[in-house]
Design a protein around this motif. Sequence first.
Motif, short mmCIF file in Angstrom:
data_model
loop_
_atom_site.label_atom_id
_atom_site.label_comp_id
_atom_site.label_asym_id
_atom_site.label_seq_id
_atom_site.Cartn_x
_atom_site.Cartn_y
_atom_site.Cartn_z
N ILE A 11 37.63 31.66 55.75
CA ILE A 11 37.44 30.24 56.04
C ILE A 11 37.58 29.95 57.53
CG2 ILE A 11 38.63 28.00 55.78
CD1 ILE A 11 38.97 28.70 52.82
N ALA A 36 37.18 24.89 48.68
CA ALA A 36 37.17 26.23 48.07
C ALA A 36 38.21 26.38 46.97
CB ALA A 36 37.41 27.28 49.15
N ALA A 53 40.87 34.98 51.75
CA ALA A 53 40.05 33.77 51.66
C ALA A 53 40.29 32.87 52.87
CB ALA A 53 40.36 33.03 50.37
#
Length: 422
Positions: free
Chosen positions: A367, A353, A363
Amino acid sequence: MKDSTIKKLEILAESAKYDVSCASSGTTRKNQNGGIGSARGWGICHSYTADGRCVSLLKIMLTNFCLYDCAYCVNRRSNDIERAAFSPKELAELTIEFYRRNYIEGLFLSSGIIKNADHTMERMIRVIKDLRTVHRFNGYIHMKTIPGASSELVYQAGLYADRLSVNLEIATEPNLKRLAPDKDHQSIYLPMRHIQQHMIENKEERQKFRHAPKFAAAGQSTQIIVGATDETDQQILQLTSKLYKRPSMKRVYYSGFVPVNSYDKRLPVVKDVPRIRENRLYQADWLLRFYHFNVDEIVNDDHQELDLDMDPKLSWAIRNPSYFPIDINRASYEKILRVPGIGVKSARLIVSARRHGRLNLDALKRIGVVLKRAQFFIICHEMHSFKLQEASADYIRLSLKEPSGLEQAQAKQAPKQLVMTL
Protein backbone atom coordinates in the motif's frame (compact mmCIF):
# COMPACT_ATOMS: atom_id res chain seq x y z
CA MET A 1 15.47 39.42 -29.48
CA LYS A 2 16.96 42.89 -28.92
CA ASP A 3 19.97 43.26 -26.65
CA SER A 4 18.08 45.84 -24.59
CA THR A 5 15.23 43.39 -24.02
CA ILE A 6 17.65 40.65 -22.98
CA LYS A 7 19.30 43.03 -20.51
CA LYS A 8 15.93 43.97 -18.98
CA LEU A 9 15.01 40.31 -18.78
CA GLU A 10 18.21 39.46 -16.90
CA ILE A 11 17.68 42.27 -14.37
CA LEU A 12 13.97 41.78 -13.77
CA ALA A 13 14.04 37.98 -13.64
CA GLU A 14 16.82 38.21 -11.03
CA SER A 15 14.77 40.75 -9.06
CA ALA A 16 11.73 38.44 -9.01
CA LYS A 17 13.40 35.25 -7.83
CA TYR A 18 12.87 35.73 -4.08
CA ASP A 19 9.09 35.67 -4.30
CA VAL A 20 8.06 32.05 -3.65
CA SER A 21 4.29 32.58 -3.62
CA CYS A 22 3.76 30.92 -6.98
CA ALA A 23 3.08 27.27 -7.61
CA SER A 24 0.43 24.96 -9.03
CA SER A 25 -2.32 26.84 -10.78
CA GLY A 26 -5.22 24.83 -9.43
CA THR A 27 -7.25 25.70 -12.50
CA THR A 28 -7.92 24.31 -15.97
CA ARG A 29 -8.59 26.33 -19.11
CA LYS A 30 -9.05 24.70 -22.49
CA ASN A 31 -7.66 26.21 -25.64
CA GLN A 32 -10.23 28.30 -27.46
CA ASN A 33 -10.67 28.54 -31.20
CA GLY A 34 -8.03 30.82 -32.64
CA GLY A 35 -6.17 31.09 -29.33
CA ILE A 36 -2.88 29.67 -28.11
CA GLY A 37 -1.91 27.84 -24.94
CA SER A 38 -3.89 26.22 -22.16
CA ALA A 39 -3.79 26.01 -18.36
CA ARG A 40 -3.59 22.45 -17.09
CA GLY A 41 -5.09 21.33 -13.80
CA TRP A 42 -1.70 20.21 -12.46
CA GLY A 43 -0.42 23.76 -12.57
CA ILE A 44 2.35 25.97 -13.87
CA CYS A 45 5.40 26.41 -11.66
CA HIS A 46 9.12 25.86 -11.35
CA SER A 47 8.61 22.38 -10.03
CA TYR A 48 8.10 18.73 -10.85
CA THR A 49 4.63 17.24 -10.92
CA ALA A 50 3.85 13.89 -9.32
CA ASP A 51 4.35 12.10 -12.64
CA GLY A 52 7.76 13.68 -13.18
CA ARG A 53 6.85 16.47 -15.57
CA CYS A 54 8.76 19.74 -15.16
CA VAL A 55 6.52 22.76 -15.60
CA SER A 56 7.77 26.29 -16.00
CA LEU A 57 6.61 29.89 -16.06
CA LEU A 58 8.13 33.24 -16.83
CA LYS A 59 8.69 34.71 -13.38
CA ILE A 60 9.31 38.38 -13.99
CA MET A 61 8.82 41.87 -12.60
CA LEU A 62 7.32 44.65 -14.66
CA THR A 63 9.88 46.91 -13.00
CA ASN A 64 12.26 46.78 -10.04
CA PHE A 65 12.02 50.52 -9.42
CA CYS A 66 10.26 50.84 -6.07
CA LEU A 67 9.12 53.65 -3.78
CA TYR A 68 9.30 51.40 -0.73
CA ASP A 69 12.39 50.75 1.38
CA CYS A 70 11.70 47.33 2.93
CA ALA A 71 14.79 46.12 4.79
CA TYR A 72 14.49 42.52 3.56
CA CYS A 73 13.91 43.30 -0.14
CA VAL A 74 16.66 43.37 -2.76
CA ASN A 75 14.66 45.93 -4.75
CA ARG A 76 14.31 48.43 -1.89
CA ARG A 77 14.63 52.09 -2.76
CA SER A 78 17.95 52.62 -0.99
CA ASN A 79 19.73 49.72 -2.74
CA ASP A 80 22.30 50.59 -5.39
CA ILE A 81 21.28 48.02 -8.00
CA GLU A 82 20.61 48.07 -11.72
CA ARG A 83 17.06 49.16 -12.43
CA ALA A 84 14.91 48.38 -15.44
CA ALA A 85 11.30 48.45 -16.59
CA PHE A 86 9.26 46.84 -19.33
CA SER A 87 6.36 48.59 -20.98
CA PRO A 88 3.14 46.53 -20.68
CA LYS A 89 3.14 45.85 -24.43
CA GLU A 90 6.80 44.82 -24.37
CA LEU A 91 6.29 42.31 -21.56
CA ALA A 92 3.16 40.83 -23.12
CA GLU A 93 5.00 40.28 -26.42
CA LEU A 94 8.00 38.79 -24.60
CA THR A 95 5.73 36.30 -22.80
CA ILE A 96 4.17 35.21 -26.09
CA GLU A 97 7.56 34.91 -27.75
CA PHE A 98 8.82 32.68 -24.92
CA TYR A 99 5.67 30.59 -25.12
CA ARG A 100 6.05 30.10 -28.87
CA ARG A 101 9.64 28.97 -28.31
CA ASN A 102 8.33 26.43 -25.77
CA TYR A 103 10.37 28.01 -22.96
CA ILE A 104 7.39 28.58 -20.67
CA GLU A 105 3.82 27.54 -20.03
CA GLY A 106 2.61 30.59 -18.14
CA LEU A 107 3.45 33.86 -16.41
CA PHE A 108 4.07 34.96 -12.83
CA LEU A 109 4.00 38.77 -12.77
CA SER A 110 5.04 41.05 -9.94
CA SER A 111 6.36 44.60 -9.75
CA GLY A 112 7.99 47.23 -7.65
CA ILE A 113 5.75 50.11 -6.59
CA ILE A 114 5.92 53.01 -9.03
CA LYS A 115 4.10 56.29 -8.22
CA ASN A 116 1.44 54.50 -6.14
CA ALA A 117 -0.37 51.19 -5.78
CA ASP A 118 -3.14 51.93 -8.29
CA HIS A 119 -0.77 53.20 -10.98
CA THR A 120 1.34 50.05 -10.63
CA MET A 121 -1.70 47.78 -10.74
CA GLU A 122 -3.04 49.51 -13.86
CA ARG A 123 0.20 48.83 -15.74
CA MET A 124 0.31 45.18 -14.60
CA ILE A 125 -3.31 44.67 -15.64
CA ARG A 126 -2.50 46.02 -19.10
CA VAL A 127 0.05 43.21 -19.49
CA ILE A 128 -2.31 40.37 -18.65
CA LYS A 129 -5.27 41.98 -20.45
CA ASP A 130 -3.19 42.18 -23.65
CA LEU A 131 -2.20 38.54 -23.25
CA ARG A 132 -5.84 37.45 -22.94
CA THR A 133 -7.55 39.80 -25.41
CA VAL A 134 -4.91 40.72 -28.01
CA HIS A 135 -2.80 37.55 -28.10
CA ARG A 136 -5.67 35.26 -26.98
CA PHE A 137 -3.34 33.49 -24.56
CA ASN A 138 -5.10 30.79 -22.53
CA GLY A 139 -2.14 29.70 -20.39
CA TYR A 140 -1.77 30.13 -16.64
CA ILE A 141 -1.28 33.65 -15.25
CA HIS A 142 -0.47 34.46 -11.62
CA MET A 143 -0.32 38.15 -10.71
CA LYS A 144 0.83 39.85 -7.53
CA THR A 145 -1.73 42.27 -6.11
CA ILE A 146 -0.24 45.50 -4.83
CA PRO A 147 -1.06 46.36 -1.18
CA GLY A 148 -3.37 49.37 -1.08
CA ALA A 149 -4.79 48.84 -4.57
CA SER A 150 -8.44 49.73 -5.15
CA SER A 151 -11.21 47.14 -5.19
CA GLU A 152 -12.02 47.93 -8.83
CA LEU A 153 -8.45 47.24 -9.98
CA VAL A 154 -8.34 44.02 -7.97
CA TYR A 155 -11.54 42.97 -9.74
CA GLN A 156 -10.08 43.75 -13.17
CA ALA A 157 -6.94 41.76 -12.36
CA GLY A 158 -9.01 38.75 -11.32
CA LEU A 159 -10.86 38.70 -14.64
CA TYR A 160 -7.59 37.98 -16.49
CA ALA A 161 -5.41 36.21 -13.89
CA ASP A 162 -5.91 32.62 -12.69
CA ARG A 163 -4.46 33.35 -9.26
CA LEU A 164 -3.81 36.56 -7.32
CA SER A 165 -1.38 36.84 -4.43
CA VAL A 166 -0.83 39.44 -1.74
CA ASN A 167 2.31 38.84 0.32
CA LEU A 168 2.13 39.39 4.08
CA GLU A 169 5.93 39.06 4.30
CA ILE A 170 6.14 39.53 8.10
CA ALA A 171 3.72 37.73 10.41
CA THR A 172 3.22 40.44 13.05
CA GLU A 173 2.36 44.10 12.57
CA PRO A 174 5.08 45.64 14.82
CA ASN A 175 7.85 43.71 13.05
CA LEU A 176 6.43 44.56 9.63
CA LYS A 177 6.39 48.28 10.49
CA ARG A 178 9.96 48.04 11.76
CA LEU A 179 11.30 46.40 8.58
CA ALA A 180 8.89 47.93 6.04
CA PRO A 181 7.85 51.37 7.30
CA ASP A 182 5.81 52.04 4.14
CA LYS A 183 3.57 49.00 4.73
CA ASP A 184 1.06 47.87 7.32
CA HIS A 185 -1.16 44.83 7.68
CA GLN A 186 -4.30 46.84 6.96
CA SER A 187 -3.09 47.74 3.45
CA ILE A 188 -2.21 44.07 2.86
CA TYR A 189 -5.40 42.53 4.24
CA LEU A 190 -7.59 44.97 2.32
CA PRO A 191 -6.85 43.55 -1.17
CA MET A 192 -7.08 40.05 0.33
CA ARG A 193 -10.63 40.88 1.41
CA HIS A 194 -11.34 42.40 -2.01
CA ILE A 195 -10.27 39.17 -3.69
CA GLN A 196 -12.42 37.07 -1.37
CA GLN A 197 -15.48 39.28 -1.82
CA HIS A 198 -15.13 39.35 -5.60
CA MET A 199 -14.80 35.56 -5.66
CA ILE A 200 -18.02 35.15 -3.64
CA GLU A 201 -19.90 37.61 -5.85
CA ASN A 202 -18.53 35.97 -8.99
CA LYS A 203 -19.66 32.54 -7.82
CA GLU A 204 -23.19 33.85 -7.28
CA GLU A 205 -23.15 35.57 -10.67
CA ARG A 206 -22.02 32.41 -12.44
CA GLN A 207 -24.85 30.47 -10.81
CA LYS A 208 -27.28 32.87 -12.46
CA PHE A 209 -25.38 33.41 -15.72
CA ARG A 210 -23.41 30.35 -16.76
CA HIS A 211 -21.22 32.23 -19.25
CA ALA A 212 -20.17 35.01 -16.88
CA PRO A 213 -16.35 35.34 -16.75
CA LYS A 214 -14.53 33.61 -13.91
CA PHE A 215 -12.75 35.67 -11.28
CA ALA A 216 -9.36 34.33 -10.09
CA ALA A 217 -10.44 30.73 -10.53
CA ALA A 218 -7.37 29.42 -8.65
CA GLY A 219 -7.93 31.66 -5.64
CA GLN A 220 -5.21 33.57 -3.83
CA SER A 221 -1.92 32.86 -2.06
CA THR A 222 0.49 34.70 0.20
CA GLN A 223 4.08 34.53 1.45
CA ILE A 224 5.59 34.81 4.94
CA ILE A 225 9.31 35.42 5.46
CA VAL A 226 10.81 33.15 8.12
CA GLY A 227 13.81 34.12 10.23
CA ALA A 228 14.02 37.86 9.52
CA THR A 229 12.14 38.61 12.75
CA ASP A 230 11.54 36.95 16.10
CA GLU A 231 8.11 35.37 15.54
CA THR A 232 7.83 31.83 16.85
CA ASP A 233 6.57 28.94 14.74
CA GLN A 234 3.47 29.04 16.93
CA GLN A 235 2.75 32.65 15.91
CA ILE A 236 3.34 31.89 12.23
CA LEU A 237 1.12 28.81 12.21
CA GLN A 238 -1.64 30.54 14.16
CA LEU A 239 -1.65 33.19 11.43
CA THR A 240 -1.61 30.48 8.76
CA SER A 241 -4.60 28.75 10.32
CA LYS A 242 -6.58 32.01 10.32
CA LEU A 243 -5.71 32.62 6.69
CA TYR A 244 -6.91 29.16 5.65
CA LYS A 245 -10.30 29.92 7.16
CA ARG A 246 -10.75 32.38 4.31
CA PRO A 247 -12.47 30.44 1.49
CA SER A 248 -10.34 32.18 -1.13
CA MET A 249 -6.94 31.34 0.43
CA LYS A 250 -5.38 28.34 -1.32
CA ARG A 251 -1.73 28.41 -0.23
CA VAL A 252 0.52 30.04 2.32
CA TYR A 253 4.18 29.95 1.31
CA TYR A 254 7.16 30.21 3.67
CA SER A 255 10.40 31.81 2.56
CA GLY A 256 13.54 31.39 4.66
CA PHE A 257 15.19 34.78 5.19
CA VAL A 258 17.96 35.39 2.67
CA PRO A 259 20.32 38.27 3.57
CA VAL A 260 20.34 39.89 0.12
CA ASN A 261 21.22 43.40 1.32
CA SER A 262 24.22 45.00 2.98
CA TYR A 263 24.26 45.21 6.77
CA ASP A 264 21.09 46.65 8.27
CA LYS A 265 20.74 46.85 12.06
CA ARG A 266 17.04 45.98 11.74
CA LEU A 267 17.89 42.55 10.34
CA PRO A 268 19.55 39.56 12.04
CA VAL A 269 23.03 38.46 11.08
CA VAL A 270 22.52 34.95 9.71
CA LYS A 271 25.08 32.41 8.61
CA ASP A 272 22.68 30.07 6.86
CA VAL A 273 19.23 30.45 5.37
CA PRO A 274 16.79 28.57 7.71
CA ARG A 275 15.85 25.94 5.12
CA ILE A 276 15.09 23.17 7.63
CA ARG A 277 12.77 25.44 9.60
CA GLU A 278 11.13 26.51 6.35
CA ASN A 279 10.58 22.87 5.44
CA ARG A 280 9.14 22.06 8.87
CA LEU A 281 6.62 24.88 8.43
CA TYR A 282 5.57 23.45 5.08
CA GLN A 283 5.11 20.05 6.71
CA ALA A 284 3.05 21.59 9.52
CA ASP A 285 1.02 23.46 6.90
CA TRP A 286 0.35 20.09 5.24
CA LEU A 287 -0.93 18.71 8.55
CA LEU A 288 -3.33 21.65 8.89
CA ARG A 289 -4.72 21.30 5.38
CA PHE A 290 -4.86 17.55 4.81
CA TYR A 291 -4.38 15.65 8.09
CA HIS A 292 -7.09 17.22 10.28
CA PHE A 293 -4.63 18.67 12.81
CA ASN A 294 -5.19 21.97 14.55
CA VAL A 295 -2.44 24.42 15.44
CA ASP A 296 -2.43 23.69 19.17
CA GLU A 297 -1.62 20.04 18.49
CA ILE A 298 1.42 20.95 16.40
CA VAL A 299 2.74 23.93 18.39
CA ASN A 300 1.51 25.37 21.68
CA ASP A 301 2.70 27.36 24.69
CA ASP A 302 4.85 24.42 25.84
CA HIS A 303 6.25 23.71 22.36
CA GLN A 304 6.38 27.05 20.51
CA GLU A 305 8.96 25.93 17.95
CA LEU A 306 8.87 23.00 15.56
CA ASP A 307 11.40 20.23 16.14
CA LEU A 308 14.19 20.60 13.59
CA ASP A 309 15.31 16.98 14.03
CA MET A 310 12.03 15.39 12.96
CA ASP A 311 8.87 16.23 11.09
CA PRO A 312 5.95 17.69 13.10
CA LYS A 313 3.73 14.63 12.70
CA LEU A 314 6.33 12.35 14.27
CA SER A 315 7.06 14.92 16.95
CA TRP A 316 3.34 15.08 17.85
CA ALA A 317 3.10 11.27 17.95
CA ILE A 318 6.01 10.96 20.38
CA ARG A 319 4.50 13.64 22.63
CA ASN A 320 1.14 11.83 22.69
CA PRO A 321 1.84 8.17 23.55
CA SER A 322 -1.69 7.67 24.92
CA TYR A 323 -3.10 7.98 21.37
CA PHE A 324 -1.29 4.82 20.25
CA PRO A 325 -1.11 2.04 19.22
CA ILE A 326 -3.57 2.24 16.31
CA ASP A 327 -5.14 -1.02 15.10
CA ILE A 328 -4.82 -0.80 11.33
CA ASN A 329 -7.65 -3.27 10.80
CA ARG A 330 -10.17 -1.50 13.03
CA ALA A 331 -9.31 2.17 13.52
CA SER A 332 -11.09 4.99 11.70
CA TYR A 333 -9.56 6.77 8.72
CA GLU A 334 -8.96 9.88 10.86
CA LYS A 335 -6.95 7.89 13.44
CA ILE A 336 -4.93 6.02 10.83
CA LEU A 337 -4.11 9.34 9.17
CA ARG A 338 -2.24 10.43 12.30
CA VAL A 339 0.21 7.52 12.23
CA PRO A 340 3.73 8.61 11.16
CA GLY A 341 4.64 6.93 7.90
CA ILE A 342 1.05 6.83 6.62
CA GLY A 343 -0.08 9.50 4.18
CA VAL A 344 -3.49 10.50 2.88
CA LYS A 345 -3.41 8.09 -0.05
CA SER A 346 -2.13 5.18 2.07
CA ALA A 347 -4.77 5.77 4.74
CA ARG A 348 -7.53 5.65 2.14
CA LEU A 349 -6.11 2.47 0.62
CA ILE A 350 -5.93 0.84 4.06
CA VAL A 351 -9.59 1.56 4.79
CA SER A 352 -10.56 0.27 1.34
CA ALA A 353 -8.34 -2.85 1.35
CA ARG A 354 -9.29 -4.12 4.81
CA ARG A 355 -12.88 -4.65 3.64
CA HIS A 356 -11.58 -7.70 1.80
CA GLY A 357 -9.52 -9.19 4.64
CA ARG A 358 -7.18 -8.45 7.53
CA LEU A 359 -4.06 -6.53 6.55
CA ASN A 360 -0.56 -7.79 7.39
CA LEU A 361 2.88 -6.20 7.03
CA ASP A 362 3.29 -7.23 3.40
CA ALA A 363 -0.05 -5.66 2.53
CA LEU A 364 0.95 -2.44 4.27
CA LYS A 365 4.22 -2.35 2.34
CA ARG A 366 2.39 -2.79 -0.94
CA ILE A 367 0.00 0.00 0.00
CA GLY A 368 2.96 2.32 0.56
CA VAL A 369 3.17 2.56 4.35
CA VAL A 370 6.66 3.54 5.60
CA LEU A 371 7.01 0.77 8.18
CA LYS A 372 10.27 2.14 9.53
CA ARG A 373 8.14 4.92 11.03
CA ALA A 374 4.77 3.30 11.43
CA GLN A 375 5.99 0.18 13.29
CA PHE A 376 6.19 2.06 16.59
CA PHE A 377 2.58 3.22 16.44
CA ILE A 378 0.44 0.43 14.96
CA ILE A 379 -0.99 -3.04 15.46
CA CYS A 380 -1.77 -5.24 12.49
CA HIS A 381 -2.40 -8.94 11.79
CA GLU A 382 1.25 -9.93 12.39
CA MET A 383 2.35 -7.22 14.78
CA HIS A 384 1.63 -6.96 18.49
CA SER A 385 1.47 -3.68 20.33
CA PHE A 386 4.68 -1.71 20.80
CA LYS A 387 3.88 0.23 23.94
CA LEU A 388 4.86 3.83 23.38
CA GLN A 389 6.02 5.16 26.71
CA GLU A 390 8.33 7.94 27.84
CA ALA A 391 11.10 5.36 28.27
CA SER A 392 10.92 4.45 24.59
CA ALA A 393 10.44 7.98 23.20
CA ASP A 394 14.20 8.67 23.14
CA TYR A 395 14.80 5.40 21.31
CA ILE A 396 12.20 6.26 18.65
CA ARG A 397 13.54 9.79 18.32
CA LEU A 398 17.08 8.50 17.85
CA SER A 399 15.98 5.78 15.41
CA LEU A 400 14.02 8.15 13.19
CA LYS A 401 16.03 11.34 13.56
CA GLU A 402 16.85 12.86 10.18
CA PRO A 403 20.59 13.34 9.59
CA SER A 404 21.96 16.84 10.00
CA GLY A 405 23.81 18.64 7.24
CA LEU A 406 27.12 17.77 8.90
CA GLU A 407 26.22 14.09 9.16
CA GLN A 408 25.16 14.06 5.51
CA ALA A 409 28.44 15.66 4.50
CA GLN A 410 30.40 13.16 6.55
CA ALA A 411 28.52 10.37 4.82
CA LYS A 412 29.49 12.00 1.50
CA GLN A 413 25.92 12.15 0.36
CA ALA A 414 24.98 14.51 -2.43
CA PRO A 415 22.78 17.40 -1.22
CA LYS A 416 19.10 16.71 -1.82
CA GLN A 417 15.95 18.75 -1.64
CA LEU A 418 14.21 18.41 1.71
CA VAL A 419 11.25 16.05 1.40
CA MET A 420 7.83 16.28 3.03
CA THR A 421 7.85 12.96 4.89
CA LEU A 422 4.80 12.73 7.11
